[in-house]
Design a protein around this motif. Structure first.
Motif, short mmCIF file in Angstrom:
data_model
loop_
_atom_site.label_atom_id
_atom_site.label_comp_id
_atom_site.label_asym_id
_atom_site.label_seq_id
_atom_site.Cartn_x
_atom_site.Cartn_y
_atom_site.Cartn_z
N HIS A 78 7.52 7.95 -8.42
CA HIS A 78 7.06 9.18 -9.08
C HIS A 78 6.72 8.88 -10.54
O HIS A 78 7.21 9.55 -11.45
CB HIS A 78 8.14 10.26 -8.98
N TYR A 79 5.86 7.90 -10.71
CA TYR A 79 5.57 7.39 -12.05
C TYR A 79 4.95 8.47 -12.95
O TYR A 79 5.30 8.60 -14.11
CB TYR A 79 4.63 6.19 -11.93
N PHE A 80 4.02 9.26 -12.39
CA PHE A 80 3.31 10.25 -13.19
C PHE A 80 4.01 11.61 -13.20
O PHE A 80 3.60 12.52 -13.92
CB PHE A 80 1.89 10.43 -12.67
N THR A 81 5.05 11.76 -12.40
CA THR A 81 5.73 13.05 -12.31
C THR A 81 6.38 13.45 -13.63
O THR A 81 6.36 14.62 -14.01
CB THR A 81 6.79 13.01 -11.20
N PHE A 82 6.94 12.47 -14.32
CA PHE A 82 7.60 12.76 -15.60
C PHE A 82 6.63 13.45 -16.56
O PHE A 82 6.95 14.49 -17.15
CB PHE A 82 8.11 11.46 -16.23
N ASP A 83 5.43 12.88 -16.70
CA ASP A 83 4.46 13.45 -17.64
C ASP A 83 3.95 14.81 -17.17
O ASP A 83 3.70 15.70 -17.99
CB ASP A 83 3.29 12.49 -17.83
N THR A 84 3.78 14.97 -15.86
CA THR A 84 3.32 16.26 -15.34
C THR A 84 4.30 17.37 -15.67
O THR A 84 3.92 18.44 -16.16
CB THR A 84 3.13 16.18 -13.81
N ILE A 99 11.50 31.16 -6.52
CA ILE A 99 11.19 29.80 -6.09
C ILE A 99 9.72 29.73 -5.69
O ILE A 99 9.22 30.59 -4.96
CB ILE A 99 12.06 29.38 -4.89
N ARG A 100 9.04 28.72 -6.17
CA ARG A 100 7.65 28.51 -5.77
C ARG A 100 7.51 27.08 -5.23
O ARG A 100 7.77 26.12 -5.96
CB ARG A 100 6.70 28.73 -6.94
N TYR A 101 7.14 26.97 -3.98
CA TYR A 101 7.10 25.67 -3.31
C TYR A 101 5.78 24.95 -3.59
O TYR A 101 4.73 25.57 -3.82
CB TYR A 101 7.28 25.83 -1.81
N VAL A 102 5.87 23.61 -3.54
CA VAL A 102 4.69 22.76 -3.64
C VAL A 102 4.40 22.27 -2.23
O VAL A 102 5.09 21.38 -1.72
CB VAL A 102 4.93 21.55 -4.58
N TYR A 103 3.44 22.87 -1.57
CA TYR A 103 3.21 22.59 -0.16
C TYR A 103 2.42 21.30 0.02
O TYR A 103 1.49 21.01 -0.71
CB TYR A 103 2.47 23.76 0.48
N HIS A 104 2.83 20.54 1.03
CA HIS A 104 2.15 19.30 1.39
C HIS A 104 1.83 19.32 2.89
O HIS A 104 2.20 18.43 3.64
CB HIS A 104 3.02 18.08 1.05
N LEU A 158 0.82 -1.20 0.00
CA LEU A 158 0.00 0.00 0.00
C LEU A 158 0.86 1.26 0.00
O LEU A 158 1.93 1.29 0.61
CB LEU A 158 -0.93 0.02 1.22
N PHE A 159 0.34 2.30 -0.67
CA PHE A 159 1.02 3.59 -0.74
C PHE A 159 0.02 4.70 -0.47
O PHE A 159 -1.14 4.60 -0.85
CB PHE A 159 1.66 3.81 -2.12
N HIS A 160 0.50 5.77 0.17
CA HIS A 160 -0.35 6.95 0.30
C HIS A 160 -0.41 7.65 -1.06
O HIS A 160 0.61 7.78 -1.74
CB HIS A 160 0.23 7.90 1.34
N PRO A 161 -1.58 8.08 -1.50
CA PRO A 161 -1.67 8.81 -2.78
C PRO A 161 -0.75 10.02 -2.79
O PRO A 161 -0.67 10.76 -1.81
CB PRO A 161 -3.14 9.22 -2.85
N ASP A 162 -0.05 10.22 -3.90
CA ASP A 162 0.92 11.31 -3.99
C ASP A 162 0.25 12.67 -4.08
O ASP A 162 -0.84 12.81 -4.64
CB ASP A 162 1.81 11.11 -5.23
N GLY A 163 0.93 13.67 -3.53
CA GLY A 163 0.48 15.05 -3.67
C GLY A 163 0.87 15.61 -5.03
O GLY A 163 1.35 14.90 -5.91
N ALA A 164 0.68 16.91 -5.18
CA ALA A 164 1.01 17.57 -6.45
C ALA A 164 2.50 17.53 -6.71
O ALA A 164 3.31 17.56 -5.78
CB ALA A 164 0.51 19.01 -6.43
N ASP A 165 2.88 17.45 -7.98
CA ASP A 165 4.29 17.42 -8.38
C ASP A 165 4.82 18.80 -8.72
O ASP A 165 6.03 18.97 -8.88
CB ASP A 165 4.47 16.50 -9.58
N ALA A 166 3.94 19.77 -8.87
CA ALA A 166 4.32 21.14 -9.21
C ALA A 166 3.17 22.05 -8.84
O ALA A 166 2.03 21.59 -8.68
CB ALA A 166 4.65 21.26 -10.71
N PRO A 167 3.41 23.33 -8.66
CA PRO A 167 2.31 24.25 -8.35
C PRO A 167 1.23 24.20 -9.42
O PRO A 167 1.51 24.15 -10.61
CB PRO A 167 3.00 25.63 -8.32
N GLU A 168 -0.01 24.18 -8.96
CA GLU A 168 -1.19 24.20 -9.83
C GLU A 168 -1.33 22.94 -10.68
O GLU A 168 -2.06 22.94 -11.68
CB GLU A 168 -1.20 25.45 -10.72
#
Length: 637
Positions: free
Chosen positions: A533-539, A624-629, A141-151
């Motif tokens: 980070h499977y979907f991060t590349f495409d994002t 710099i713009r952070y991706v907050y979690h 099991l994995f926790h669903p990932d947060g955003a990979d970049a702002p917006e």
């Protein structure tokens, strides 16, 4: 100006859902969680004040604040359990609540005995259990990932508001107790097993991912991908068929039609049948929107009132918002309401100007419907998918009639005949589907069928949405002031989008994966692939304006340290397994190094101002713009 203001008095209600949605949107996009108690008290106070206040502008501000507070309160009330860290090879006990059949594998939704809702993927050759079965499963099991970049898309937030605690895979399972109930979920599962057709899975049972990936790409490129998500198109067809059947039936029963018009019992029976179809299809948000709209239309017909109006659309919007304010952030909700708002506006504003010739009127209606639906949904399509189908009008004009008069009715009929073992209608529907597939392939392979678009910032989307609302809701007097306001706001949104800079450096929250824009304008990554980070590349590729699905370019430095130099800053990225001692001292002392990013957490008080932590992006200017979690739907560290 005063005359124009007074002329809007009948349309103030139409702005209510947009004001609440903007308030909720602000809540979902801020960096830190507001105080729950203040929001709860504020929400109650605002409800009272909104009913008492008569000033339009003050009430508008209160509705915006209500949307913000309501989203906060709703978030804390649902309180979906969180998985603190990834786990592998553990045993869980639970009940199978649902099964999602996709083109390549099945995904099982399990309600565990300790109250978690997990979704695990089965291997292709494994037969899934039945819905309602109690199972003991060995899973990861994995926790669903947060955003990979702002917006960008925040999967953790989506999962939280859909009651999903974790995703993962299943190694093996044992059924400890078989299901003995006859729920609608079991009926859906039984129909899937009998039909063995993705047409039944998508058009009747509501499984969105059952269409093969290669086919889905064709339908997206032709602009008719929406037929695979049960919404207004399907609800309109089914409700029309049901009403026609029951109307003819009740017209033949004289004792009833002598007392009441045949349309009234026909509408009531059609509504019950439509409700069954909605439940059978899984009651997705777009389906619920269409069903609420259909319900309002049915009620209007029964009462002899105007059926299709902006007010009814806004009522449906408000109902769904109160059910779950996070709906406003989901693509299905946005696309569905954008299309229906545009079509109702078209119906009310342009219908009187239609030609009187019936054939020309039908052609104009079909063309204008496709054009308006495409125009109103285009900003949302670009925002979420970054691709815009250029030949969508052609695809809709050619393919939608075939789906309407052939494929959809045959699939619905075949779903009924499954119970007597007759597969004829479904087989014929699949044959016609192949013909449509050939037509779609011809359209999708035309030059420039799909254009990859740039990212539309949230601020630009606000202006574009306000522009659409102005065009639809403002009542002009002498000049078309609504179009003037709309064009000005759209131009502002386009300018913001055109001037908005693209990041040139990206890094994930754990710093395992990083990427920078190379000399050729393409992204170069620290790794060619990363399971975490499977979907991060495409994002990141989409944000950089690159096509997805292409090979990930990797740059591998000899010493494990990247030095990324730009005109405005120099950044050093330290990879995993790279010795820190000599590198960190050297970089801290190097005046030319502005930023230090490391896979490992570094404690260096002498140069903490250089060390960057958490996930972020850097723009060409060095901003710099952070991706907050740090929100309730993220893992709290």
């Amino acid at each position: 100006m005063r005359e124009l203001w007074i002329n809007q008095s009948g349309n103030w209600f139409l702005w209510v859902p947009f004001l609440m949605a903007f308030g909720a949107g602000l809540y979902f996009n801020i960096a830190n969680e507001p105080n729950f108690t203040i929001c709860a008290i504020g929400m109650v106070a605002l409800i009272i004040l909104i009913t008492l206040c008569k000033r339009v502008f003050v009430r508008a501000v209160m509705l915006f604040l209500f949307g913000f507070c309501y989203a906060c309160v709703f978030t804390h009330i649902i309180n979906t359990p969180q998985l603190s860290h990834p786990v592998h090879g553990i045993s869980i006990n639970g009940t199978v609540k649902n099964i999602d059949y996709t083109a390549d594998k099945s995904r099982i939704y399990i309600k565990t005995d300790n109250g978690m809702n997990v979704r695990v993927s089965l291997q292709n050759n494994t037969t899934p259990p039945n819905i309602g079965d109690k199972i003991r499963a060995n899973v990861g099991l994995f926790h669903p990932d947060g955003a990979d970049a702002p917006e960008s898309f925040d999967y953790a937030r989506w999962a939280y508001f859909n009651g999903l605690t974790a995703t993962g895979y299943i190694n093996d399972f044992t059924i400890t107790s078989h299901a003995h109930n006859n729920s609608i979920s079991n009926l859906r599962d039984n129909l899937h097993r009998r039909a063995k057709s993705f047409l039944v899975d998508t058009l009747v049972l509501g499984y969105k991912n059952a269409v093969p990936d290669t086919d889905a790409e064709i339908w997206t490129a032709t602009g008719v991908g929406h037929v695979w998500s049960i919404s207004g198109f399907h609800i309109t067809l089914v409700s029309a068929w049901l009403f026609a059947i029951f109307y003819l039936l009740f017209r033949a029963i004289a004792p009833i039609t002598k007392r009441i018009p045949a349309r009234i019992p026909a509408l009531c029976c059609a509504w019950i049948g439509l409700l069954f179809y909605v439940i059978l299809s899984g009651a997705d948000v777009a389906t619920m929107r269409a069903f609420i709209m259909a319900t309002l239309v049915f009620v209007a017909f029964i009462l002899g009132r105007r059926a299709i109006s902006m007010r009814n659309v806004c009522i449906a919007f408000c109902v769904l918002f109160l059910m779950n304010p996070h709906f406003v952030m989901q693509p299905g909700f946005q696309l569905s309401f954008a299309a229906i708002f545009g079509l109702v506006w078209l119906w009310n504003d342009i219908r009187p100007k239609m030609p009187h010739n019936k054939i020309l009127k039908i052609i104009c209606t079909a063309v204008l419907t496709s054009v308006v639906a495409t125009m109103f949904t285009a900003p949302f399509v670009i925002t979420h998918f970054y691709d815009l189908p250029i030949y969508g009008l052609i695809g809709n004009l050619i393919l939608l009639p075939i789906f309407s008069i052939a494929i959809m009715p045959l699939v619905c009929l075949g779903t009924v005949t499954l119970f007597i073992g007759w597969m004829g209608p479904i087989n014929l529907a699949e044959y016609i589907y192949e013909i449509c597939m050939n037509i779609g392939t011809s359209i999708a392979t035309l030059p420039g069928a799909t254009i990859t678009m740039t990212h539309i910032p949230n601020t630009a989307m606000v202006f574009i949405i306000c522009a659409m609302a102005c065009i639809m809701f403002i009542r002009p007097i002498r000049i078309k002031i609504n179009y003037i306001f709309g064009i000005i706001l759209i131009c502002i949104g386009i300018c913001i989008t055109a001037l908005y800079p693209k990041p040139i450096f990206y890094v994930t929250n754990d710093h395992e994966l990083a990427a920078f824009v190379g000399e050729n304008g393409k992204l170069e990554f620290t790794k060619s692939r990363a399971s975490n980070h499977y979907f991060t590349f495409d994002t990141w590729k989409r944000l950089n304006g690159e096509p997805i699905g292409t090979k990930n370019n990797r740059r591998k430095p000899n010493d494990g340290v990247w030095i990324y130099e730009t005109p405005h800053f120099t950044l050093a990225y330290i990879q995993r397994f790279t010795p820190l001692s000599k590198n960190i001292v050297r970089m801290c002392r190097d005046e030319n190094t502005d930023f230090i990013v490391s896979y490992f957490d570094i404690d260096a008080p002498q140069c903490n101002q250089k060390i960057l932590r958490d996930g972020f992006v850097i723009y060409p200017s060095g901003k710099i713009r952070y991706v907050y979690h740090r929100r309730p739907w993220h893992i709290q560290h």
